[in-house]
Design an enzyme around this catalytic site. Sequence first.
Site, mmCIF file in Angstrom:
data_model
loop_
_atom_site.group_PDB
_atom_site.id
_atom_site.type_symbol
_atom_site.label_atom_id
_atom_site.label_comp_id
_atom_site.label_asym_id
_atom_site.label_seq_id
_atom_site.Cartn_x
_atom_site.Cartn_y
_atom_site.Cartn_z
ATOM 1 C CG ASP A 135 -2.020 1.027 1.155
ATOM 2 O OD1 ASP A 135 -2.370 1.424 0.034
ATOM 3 O OD2 ASP A 135 -2.508 1.446 2.218
ATOM 4 C CB CYS A 199 -21.939 1.908 1.861
ATOM 5 S SG CYS A 199 -20.800 3.303 1.692
#
Length: 352
Positions: A135, A199
């Site tokens: 990442d 979400c």
Amino acid sequence: MVQVQAWGRELGFSQIGVAGVDLSSAEQGLQSWLAAGFHGGMDYMARHGLKRARPAELVPGTVSVITARMDYLPRSTPEGWQAHELARLQRPGEAIVSVYARGRDYHKVLRSRLQQLAERIDAAVGPLGHRVFTDSAPVLEAELARRSGQGWRGKHTLILSREGGSMAFLGEIYLDLAMPPTAAVSDHCGACSACIDACPTQAIVAPYRLDARRCISYLTIEHEGPIPEDLRPLIGNRIYGCDDCQLVCPWNKFAQRSPLPDFDPREGLTGATLVELFGWSEEEFLRRTEGSPIRRIGHVRWLRNIAAAMGNALGRNDDPAVRVALTGRQHHPDATVREAVSWALDRHAPVV
């Protein structure tokens, strides 16, 4: 490969795979995502462009990519942890930090262990060119993980494994050594839409498509300046990251505890109140977050995030302690903090 997998397990990785470097079939999807502006203020993603999908351009000579997955649930994680975490959302005065960020910075943990794995391979086969990532560079991590059999791409865009859900970090070793790729696995999301439905900001705009500009993880970590006002009430009491799409995922009942102490939660980051954390001076913030991924957002974003959460708390229950804490930051030297505090103080619980 069996030996490499065994070394990986010794180093705390839950799975090791190998992918090739031809990711050309993923380029159109990447270009479409960038063209839609879904990367928000993460300009580096557009700047790197297609290099993200071309490993041999990023590291010349790369012919294979070793992928690694590392589970990160803390060792003390209780049974029924998903329900336990969801219950935190119903306590507006409690500050929620994403599970992955409660311990040591995963960049440090994975990078060190990936380097050790590369060195073991080097000692076994002779000198080789390699570079490790987690990442931290233009790497198409999820696509490499998918191709190498770490799991399939969930509708929330994260990698899902039948053996370990999605509560895991990904890392890679780019190698100039040819290795046979491991097989991909099939998709097992089926008709489930739990992540999309859960979400809070509707950031999952379609299956497998995420608009980062609406994602609470992006807004509380990557986004600079004021958080858009229309999204603030949806953030609730989440002050760093968001786990909702993972908490409702049925596959995460198989999420594994990490054997490493690195991901054990630090004192003060789990179960703390918004008022407590808002009271941290910059010096205390830096001291308490040393070696933590949280430190990189800085004290200003930390206060901005908590102020938004405190405003949401006041919208549910007009707590005098929250108002006093906010009032104490009204004249903060940073305009972003002052604006967030002003917004929060204007929030009021509905009159019953």
